[in-house]
Structure formats: C-alpha cells, structure tokens
Design an enzyme around this catalytic site. Sequence first.
Site, short mmCIF file in Angstrom:
data_model
loop_
_atom_site.label_atom_id
_atom_site.label_comp_id
_atom_site.label_asym_id
_atom_site.label_seq_id
_atom_site.Cartn_x
_atom_site.Cartn_y
_atom_site.Cartn_z
N ASN A 209 -62.78 30.93 2.03
CA ASN A 209 -62.31 30.36 3.07
C ASN A 209 -63.27 30.19 4.42
O ASN A 209 -64.57 29.54 3.48
CB ASN A 209 -61.74 31.95 4.47
CG ASN A 209 -61.21 31.64 5.94
OD1 ASN A 209 -60.70 30.17 6.00
ND2 ASN A 209 -61.98 31.89 6.66
N ASP B 229 -58.14 30.13 2.45
CA ASP B 229 -57.25 28.87 2.12
C ASP B 229 -56.52 28.84 0.70
O ASP B 229 -56.38 28.06 0.19
CB ASP B 229 -58.77 27.86 2.42
CG ASP B 229 -59.23 27.41 3.44
OD1 ASP B 229 -59.79 28.07 4.59
OD2 ASP B 229 -59.04 26.73 3.96
N GLY C 289 -56.70 23.06 8.74
CA GLY C 289 -56.20 24.22 8.37
C GLY C 289 -55.01 24.23 7.35
O GLY C 289 -55.04 23.16 7.33
N ALA C 290 -55.48 25.31 6.73
CA ALA C 290 -54.61 25.25 5.45
C ALA C 290 -53.34 24.59 5.02
O ALA C 290 -52.82 24.24 4.86
CB ALA C 290 -54.95 26.37 4.20
C1 LIG Z 1 -54.49 28.40 8.88
S1 LIG Z 1 -56.00 27.82 8.14
C2 LIG Z 1 -57.01 28.44 7.30
C3 LIG Z 1 -58.09 27.88 7.22
O1 LIG Z 1 -58.23 26.93 6.89
C4 LIG Z 1 -59.59 26.20 7.61
O2 LIG Z 1 -60.20 25.03 6.77
P1 LIG Z 1 -60.68 23.42 7.59
O3 LIG Z 1 -60.60 23.80 9.10
O4 LIG Z 1 -61.74 23.58 6.82
O5 LIG Z 1 -59.33 23.28 7.19
C5 LIG Z 1 -60.43 27.21 7.52
O6 LIG Z 1 -60.85 27.56 6.62
C6 LIG Z 1 -58.65 28.43 8.07
O7 LIG Z 1 -59.53 29.90 7.54
#
Ligand SMILES: CSC[C@H]1O[C@H](OP(=O)(O)O)[C@H](O)[C@@H]1O
Length: 341
Positions: A238, A228, A50-51
């Site tokens: 994203n 992201d 999660g970013a």
């Molecule tokens: C608020 S989280 C934003 C963003 O992060 C996630 O990616 P990941 O699971 O690879 O860390 C996803 O793209 C969310 O939208």
Amino acid sequence: MQNLIASSLKYENGTLNVLDQYLLPHQQVWHECHSVETMKELIVSLKIRGAPLIGLGASLLVAHLAEQGATKAALGAAINELEATRPTAVNLMHCMAALRKALKQSDFVTNIVATAERLFIEDIELCERMATRGAELINSGDNILTHCNTGALATAGIGTALGVIYKAQQQHGNIHVWVDETRPLLQGGRLTAFELERWQVPYTLICDNMAASLMAAGRVDKIVVGADRIAANGDFANKVGTYNLAVLAHFHDIPFYVVAPLTTLDTQTTCGSDIAIEQRSSAEVRGLSGSFGTALWAPTHANVYNPAFDVTPAKLVTAWVLDTGVYDKNDVESGALTALK
Ligand SMILES: CSC[C@H]1O[C@H](OP(=O)(O)O)[C@H](O)[C@@H]1O
C-alpha cells in the site's frame, strides 16, 4: 458503450474524461482521453490514480478504441502498454487480463465493451459490500486514522477504506478521522480531506510523522487503510508509510484493518517481498508544483529514495476486509483467504 459516471472518471456520449487528481482540491480540470499515449501519461503522472480506478480507466479506453475500429493487434498492444504503466497495483493487471480474454473472442468488440462495462459496474457494488462489512468493525465515537486516498476518487464507487469510514459515519454520526497527509504527493491532505469535506465527515489533517504521538496519547481507536496488492500469505503493498502505521499500531495495540476488493488478492504472489514496488521520480520528494503553486525545498541535486509503496506483513494486520467478508490471521493461515480465488 453505455454512459458510465464516477467521481473522477466518466464515459459519456462516446467521450472519455478523467478528472485531474494532481490538481485537486484547488482546481477541478477534466482531461479528454482517446489515446493510449494520453491514458499512459495520465496514469504515470497520477492524474488518474487509485488501484481500482487505474484499471477501470485503462479498460474504458481500450473499449472505446475497440468501438472506434481498432484492430486486434492494436488493442493487444494497447492492453500491454497500459498494463505496464504501474507495476504494483494488481487491479490494473486484473482488468487487462479480463480484456485479453475478451479480445480472444470472435466478436471481440462486443466482448471488450461488455467486459469494461462489467468491471466498472462491479466496482461500484464491491465498494458498497466492503463498506458495509467494514463499518461493522467501527464503534460509535471512534477516532479512525487513515492513509493516502481510498475514496470515491480512487474507485468507481464510494471507495475502499474511505468507503468503510463513510458508511460508519452514516451509521453512527460521530466518527472522527485523522488524515495522514501522505507525503510526497499528499493524497491524504489533498484528496481525502477534499472527499471528507464533501461527505461532511469530521476530520483533522496531520503530517505523517504525527501519527505516532497520537497513538501514544490514546487518540487513535482504529487504523483503516487500502491496498494495492495482497499476497497469498496476507502481506500487502500500500502507499508508502502504511508499514510505519502497522508497526505503531502493533506497539500500541490498536486494531489495524486493510480494506480491498477480492481482486486485489493476488494468489500468484507468494509473499510481500515478491511484490514489485514502483519507484517514482526524485522531483516528487525534492519539491512539488501544481495548482497549489510551486515549492522546491530540497537541494536541486539531492539524492532521493521515493518508493510509491511499502509492504506490511500479515502478522501486523488485525483483519482483511474484502467484499466477500472479513478475515483474520487464522483465515489467512488456514488458506481460507486464498481459497476465495
Ligand atoms: C482504493 S485506492 C488503493 C491504493 O491506491 C493508492 O495509490 P496511488 O495513489 O499511488 O494510486 C494508495 O496506495 C491506495 O491505498
């Protein structure tokens, strides 16, 4: 450093723990983390993800190391190594840049700890502001489609896009959510479903390839996703599959909202094609193993393309919901968005 508690990250009485998101929802396992190597592995394997949360976890570790007496050189190296773990999410770079600035101070330990605490507490507040602003866009009875996981598991607060949905449900009480399972790592099917059940928000889990027919049937009223990294022209990166939804939403005239803190806006990145897209391992697509067992479905040596993110052009976005406000294409084209930085 003070105690800081979030859904999947906590610093309590001098110990940093990370909830293993790869094992959710069927196992809740916390990993103690006191080294750069451990935090790097947790980030790269998406045990912490999660970013916003990635940046906060890395920041708490650096602050912990500073309090433990790490040298300036060691802290600088730790910041560089952690920053390099995942290239797309700009929140990580934002947090590491803030720590680098604190490291330059003579009383760097105090400044680094204060910075890590501030970033964590600010994120809780940012989530509330995004949720409040975004919920105003949601109508009673809306069926909202969301992708990946953008909730409390991915932030220190109630989330970004999912925070909007929580707040809308609190206000209307009759929201329904279509949850994209989000291949290949199933952040939607595993994590968003887990969170919506906890918050008692009605939802229906779908495979990513089912969203189009739902939109064609008029069963999706709005789409709300996270980000992201948002480029200066409003393009954003994203989780992969977001662009698919944006194109479909445009075709079906469905409002498409992106929700992120202002820190996700990167004015140094001119447009979406300049955003570095993280490429991940083939194994994630060929099959999965975890608390959900092991399922290997593709041929062992299948060639795989596995970008973690894709880029959605600004022209497909209805509005950008930030903690500072809700912005439309006119705001982006006039420079009102980038003027916020
Ligand atoms: C608020 S989280 C934003 C963003 O992060 C996630 O990616 P990941 O699971 O690879 O860390 C996803 O793209 C969310 O939208």
